[in-house]
Scaffold this motif. Sequence first.
Motif, PDB file in Angstrom:
ATOM      1  N   CYS A 250      -1.896  12.565  11.778  1.00 44.01           N
ATOM      2  CA  CYS A 250      -1.474  11.220  12.417  1.00 44.01           C
ATOM      3  C   CYS A 250      -1.018  11.771  13.906  1.00 44.01           C
ATOM      4  O   CYS A 250       0.772  12.605  13.617  1.00 44.01           O
ATOM      5  CB  CYS A 250      -1.465  10.263  11.676  1.00 44.01           C
ATOM      6  SG  CYS A 250      -2.387   9.688  10.072  1.00 44.01           S
ATOM      7  N   ASP A 251      -0.485  10.941  14.997  1.00 49.95           N
ATOM      8  CA  ASP A 251       0.609  11.244  16.243  1.00 49.95           C
ATOM      9  C   ASP A 251       1.449   9.898  15.856  1.00 49.95           C
ATOM     10  O   ASP A 251       1.616   8.549  15.614  1.00 49.95           O
ATOM     11  CB  ASP A 251      -0.275  11.155  16.859  1.00 49.95           C
ATOM     12  CG  ASP A 251       0.910  11.353  18.401  1.00 49.95           C
ATOM     13  OD1 ASP A 251       1.618  11.241  18.457  1.00 49.95           O
ATOM     14  OD2 ASP A 251       0.154  11.754  19.047  1.00 49.95           O
ATOM     15  N   GLY A 252       2.992  10.799  15.313  1.00 44.61           N
ATOM     16  CA  GLY A 252       3.811  10.370  14.640  1.00 44.61           C
ATOM     17  C   GLY A 252       5.312   9.337  16.353  1.00 44.61           C
ATOM     18  O   GLY A 252       5.401   8.475  16.152  1.00 44.61           O
ATOM     19  N   SER A 253       4.066   9.519  17.801  1.00 47.66           N
ATOM     20  CA  SER A 253       5.002   8.847  18.370  1.00 47.66           C
ATOM     21  C   SER A 253       4.323   7.309  18.419  1.00 47.66           C
ATOM     22  O   SER A 253       4.675   6.349  19.364  1.00 47.66           O
ATOM     23  CB  SER A 253       4.545   9.742  20.128  1.00 47.66           C
ATOM     24  OG  SER A 253       2.826   9.452  20.619  1.00 47.66           O
ATOM     25  N   GLN A 254       2.901   7.259  17.867  1.00 48.50           N
ATOM     26  CA  GLN A 254       2.614   5.719  17.673  1.00 48.50           C
ATOM     27  C   GLN A 254       2.507   4.906  16.267  1.00 48.50           C
ATOM     28  O   GLN A 254       2.656   5.248  15.499  1.00 48.50           O
ATOM     29  CB  GLN A 254       0.755   6.091  17.932  1.00 48.50           C
ATOM     30  CG  GLN A 254       0.731   6.006  19.663  1.00 48.50           C
ATOM     31  CD  GLN A 254       1.492   5.173  20.279  1.00 48.50           C
ATOM     32  OE1 GLN A 254       1.169   3.947  20.725  1.00 48.50           O
ATOM     33  NE2 GLN A 254       1.582   6.267  21.235  1.00 48.50           N
ATOM     34  N   TYR A 255       3.860   4.221  16.554  1.00 48.66           N
ATOM     35  CA  TYR A 255       4.087   2.849  15.308  1.00 48.66           C
ATOM     36  C   TYR A 255       3.246   2.624  14.252  1.00 48.66           C
ATOM     37  O   TYR A 255       2.777   2.667  13.286  1.00 48.66           O
ATOM     38  CB  TYR A 255       5.086   2.179  15.910  1.00 48.66           C
ATOM     39  CG  TYR A 255       5.006   1.206  15.038  1.00 48.66           C
ATOM     40  CD1 TYR A 255       6.436   1.551  13.482  1.00 48.66           C
ATOM     41  CD2 TYR A 255       4.243   0.082  14.124  1.00 48.66           C
ATOM     42  CE1 TYR A 255       6.429   0.102  13.140  1.00 48.66           C
ATOM     43  CE2 TYR A 255       4.553  -1.396  13.026  1.00 48.66           C
ATOM     44  CZ  TYR A 255       6.162  -0.615  13.000  1.00 48.66           C
ATOM     45  OH  TYR A 255       6.439  -1.359  11.544  1.00 48.66           O
ATOM     46  N   ASN A 256       1.899   2.411  15.534  1.00 45.83           N
ATOM     47  CA  ASN A 256       0.887   1.788  13.971  1.00 45.83           C
ATOM     48  C   ASN A 256       0.037   3.259  13.349  1.00 45.83           C
ATOM     49  O   ASN A 256      -0.894   2.637  12.378  1.00 45.83           O
ATOM     50  CB  ASN A 256      -0.407   1.823  14.903  1.00 45.83           C
ATOM     51  CG  ASN A 256      -0.382  -0.176  15.205  1.00 45.83           C
ATOM     52  OD1 ASN A 256       1.101  -0.862  15.194  1.00 45.83           O
ATOM     53  ND2 ASN A 256      -1.259  -0.489  16.226  1.00 45.83           N
ATOM     54  N   GLN A 257      -0.138   4.254  14.018  1.00 47.18           N
ATOM     55  CA  GLN A 257      -0.872   5.944  13.333  1.00 47.18           C
ATOM     56  C   GLN A 257       0.343   5.624  11.839  1.00 47.18           C
ATOM     57  O   GLN A 257      -0.042   6.604  11.265  1.00 47.18           O
ATOM     58  CB  GLN A 257      -0.342   6.919  14.419  1.00 47.18           C
ATOM     59  CG  GLN A 257      -1.351   6.919  15.040  1.00 47.18           C
ATOM     60  CD  GLN A 257      -2.114   8.174  15.427  1.00 47.18           C
ATOM     61  OE1 GLN A 257      -2.245   8.477  15.159  1.00 47.18           O
ATOM     62  NE2 GLN A 257      -2.354   8.206  16.962  1.00 47.18           N
ATOM     63  N   VAL A 258       1.894   5.502  11.970  1.00 44.86           N
ATOM     64  CA  VAL A 258       2.974   5.568  11.058  1.00 44.86           C
ATOM     65  C   VAL A 258       2.600   4.923  10.027  1.00 44.86           C
ATOM     66  O   VAL A 258       2.267   5.189   8.817  1.00 44.86           O
ATOM     67  CB  VAL A 258       3.693   5.640  11.415  1.00 44.86           C
ATOM     68  CG1 VAL A 258       5.516   5.428   9.786  1.00 44.86           C
ATOM     69  CG2 VAL A 258       4.686   6.623  12.530  1.00 44.86           C
ATOM     70  N   GLN A 259       2.227   4.114  10.048  1.00 47.01           N
ATOM     71  CA  GLN A 259       1.836   2.645   9.196  1.00 47.01           C
ATOM     72  C   GLN A 259       0.311   2.456   8.761  1.00 47.01           C
ATOM     73  O   GLN A 259       0.716   2.379   7.515  1.00 47.01           O
ATOM     74  CB  GLN A 259       1.770   1.196  10.253  1.00 47.01           C
ATOM     75  CG  GLN A 259       3.483   0.354  10.134  1.00 47.01           C
ATOM     76  CD  GLN A 259       3.972   0.172   9.666  1.00 47.01           C
ATOM     77  OE1 GLN A 259       5.317   1.888   9.531  1.00 47.01           O
ATOM     78  NE2 GLN A 259       4.360  -0.220   8.747  1.00 47.01           N
ATOM     79  N   VAL A 260      -0.689   3.306   9.552  1.00 46.54           N
ATOM     80  CA  VAL A 260      -1.900   3.293   8.704  1.00 46.54           C
ATOM     81  C   VAL A 260      -1.886   4.576   8.209  1.00 46.54           C
ATOM     82  O   VAL A 260      -2.172   4.757   6.860  1.00 46.54           O
ATOM     83  CB  VAL A 260      -3.021   3.984   9.681  1.00 46.54           C
ATOM     84  CG1 VAL A 260      -3.825   4.810   9.804  1.00 46.54           C
ATOM     85  CG2 VAL A 260      -3.266   2.479  10.332  1.00 46.54           C
ATOM     86  N   ALA A 261      -0.902   5.619   8.239  1.00 51.29           N
ATOM     87  CA  ALA A 261      -0.275   6.990   7.310  1.00 51.29           C
ATOM     88  C   ALA A 261       0.120   6.376   6.446  1.00 51.29           C
ATOM     89  O   ALA A 261      -0.193   6.996   5.073  1.00 51.29           O
ATOM     90  CB  ALA A 261       0.480   8.115   7.930  1.00 51.29           C
ATOM     91  N   LYS A 262       0.786   5.984   5.856  1.00 50.38           N
ATOM     92  CA  LYS A 262       0.975   4.907   4.596  1.00 50.38           C
ATOM     93  C   LYS A 262       0.081   4.182   3.990  1.00 50.38           C
ATOM     94  O   LYS A 262       0.903   4.293   3.167  1.00 50.38           O
ATOM     95  CB  LYS A 262       2.522   3.712   5.024  1.00 50.38           C
ATOM     96  CG  LYS A 262       3.967   4.244   5.229  1.00 50.38           C
ATOM     97  CD  LYS A 262       4.767   3.608   5.973  1.00 50.38           C
ATOM     98  CE  LYS A 262       5.778   4.255   6.400  1.00 50.38           C
ATOM     99  NZ  LYS A 262       7.127   3.080   6.755  1.00 50.38           N
ATOM    100  N   THR A 263      -0.265   3.159   4.730  1.00 51.67           N
ATOM    101  CA  THR A 263      -1.393   2.904   3.838  1.00 51.67           C
ATOM    102  C   THR A 263      -2.884   3.600   3.443  1.00 51.67           C
ATOM    103  O   THR A 263      -2.955   3.393   2.324  1.00 51.67           O
ATOM    104  CB  THR A 263      -2.281   1.738   4.460  1.00 51.67           C
ATOM    105  OG1 THR A 263      -1.334   0.962   5.337  1.00 51.67           O
ATOM    106  CG2 THR A 263      -3.293   1.017   4.034  1.00 51.67           C
TER     107      THR A 263
END
Length: 477
Positions: A250-263
């Motif tokens: 995932c790309d940490g510059s994008q908030y949605n990608q950080v959230q998807v990583a958690k899920t």
Amino acid sequence: MDPMVDNSWIHEKRPSGRSGWQSKMMKTKVFMTVAVILAGTILAVSLNGLGSNATLYQSEGVVVDFGGYKTSWTDVDYKEIDDPVELLVKASEKHGYTYTMGEDGKLESVYDGSATYSNDPTHSWGLWYVEKKSTSFTRSEGYGIKASDYTVTVWAYTEKDAEPAVAVDATGTSIYGYSQPSSMVTLSPVCTEIVASMNAVSLIVGTDSYSNYPSSVVAGRDNGSIAVVGTYTDPSYESIMHRGPDMVICDGSQYNQVQVAKTLRNSEVNSVVLYNAEDEKSIIDNIFITGVAMNYGMRALDVIESMTYAMNAIRSAVSGGAGTSVMVTLNTDASPTVAGSYTYVSDMLSSLNGNNVASEMNGWAHLTSEYVTKYNPSCIVILDSGTYSSGDYGRMLANLSPEWKNTDAYKNGNIYLLCEDIGELSQRASPRSVQFFEILARILNPDSFPDGIVVPKTIGNDYVSYLTYTKDLGFGD
């Protein structure tokens, strides 16, 4: 604008250390919320490939870091061994190391089977750790700590004032201890290109809709072996899960990608979140993080060494050159988006005799038209992602605003248009960024290279023709 450029933090002050990644992204207003959130209580889980008693995605063990991104990992159950010195003993037994302790009980040297790394006036061994929920290192004052109290503990051989190689991703999760994946999903072109540089395109089963390099990724999409799992800013959890990957980058510059990583982690899918690429080091770190997590560490080291060698050679070629005031922009608007401080572009400029006129601004920033005249750059480099083609230079110049035409760059014919393939490449902080680095070096220092290559005012799909040092570093097919 190419989606690879993150300008969501325009004019924000840069937080100190990497631990500020979350506060920056939480402030971002342009991103959508995650499309799918799993219902129910979030449980800590143990993932395949982590330590025997790993919880919350954290591996259990110890890192030995010899410097230069040369590290080794040893899985150890903290219920059996929690003392850092005993962990060093375990690592030495596994990898065949020999170490010596001084009379003061401090680690003095480690022999790795080919070389001895000893304390000297410039380098020393130390015990380091990363606090839980942090992304930064702390050097331990003594050896009496418990490894289980921290995300990662590292025995590292470092230069004075230097730190070990990055050991956690942008969410503070350990990058060590994962099993080698057999299938992967990448959620941005940068993630895709880093995995491709590991010679591992065959593992990719899903990407974001913008990933189009190397050609084998495009071929995979055409033949159905690689699926589109969402956009760069809006990845689909359901589409990712449908592909059944062992690991998601995932790309940490994008908030949605950080959230998807958690899920995904709550669904027991190994997920690695890369840092926002603010400089050369963070690009290198992201390559290292991906390689280590994939168990492709040796290949990652090869990529890093080839990139570093080429960039150092280019820096050497241009050393001593006259400084040039430069504006690097993503468009030709009267009020353009420009590279400010804390961008990889600005970092490149600083090592290539370029003086970034927008250095007082942070990130990719919106520059009002009057400041174009005020800054008055002597060179302008346009990173275009689809507005122009290589035959449009004259039309582009004619359409510039009066503010642009009032600059020394316009008056002296020093406006460069990077479009088509190189325009796209230049906006991606991937291993291929070394090729953009060479193009930028040639623009700013046209008389510093002995090969006689002259860079034209417009460069497009033919950009490889103007490369020497990085010609073979496309890291593709």
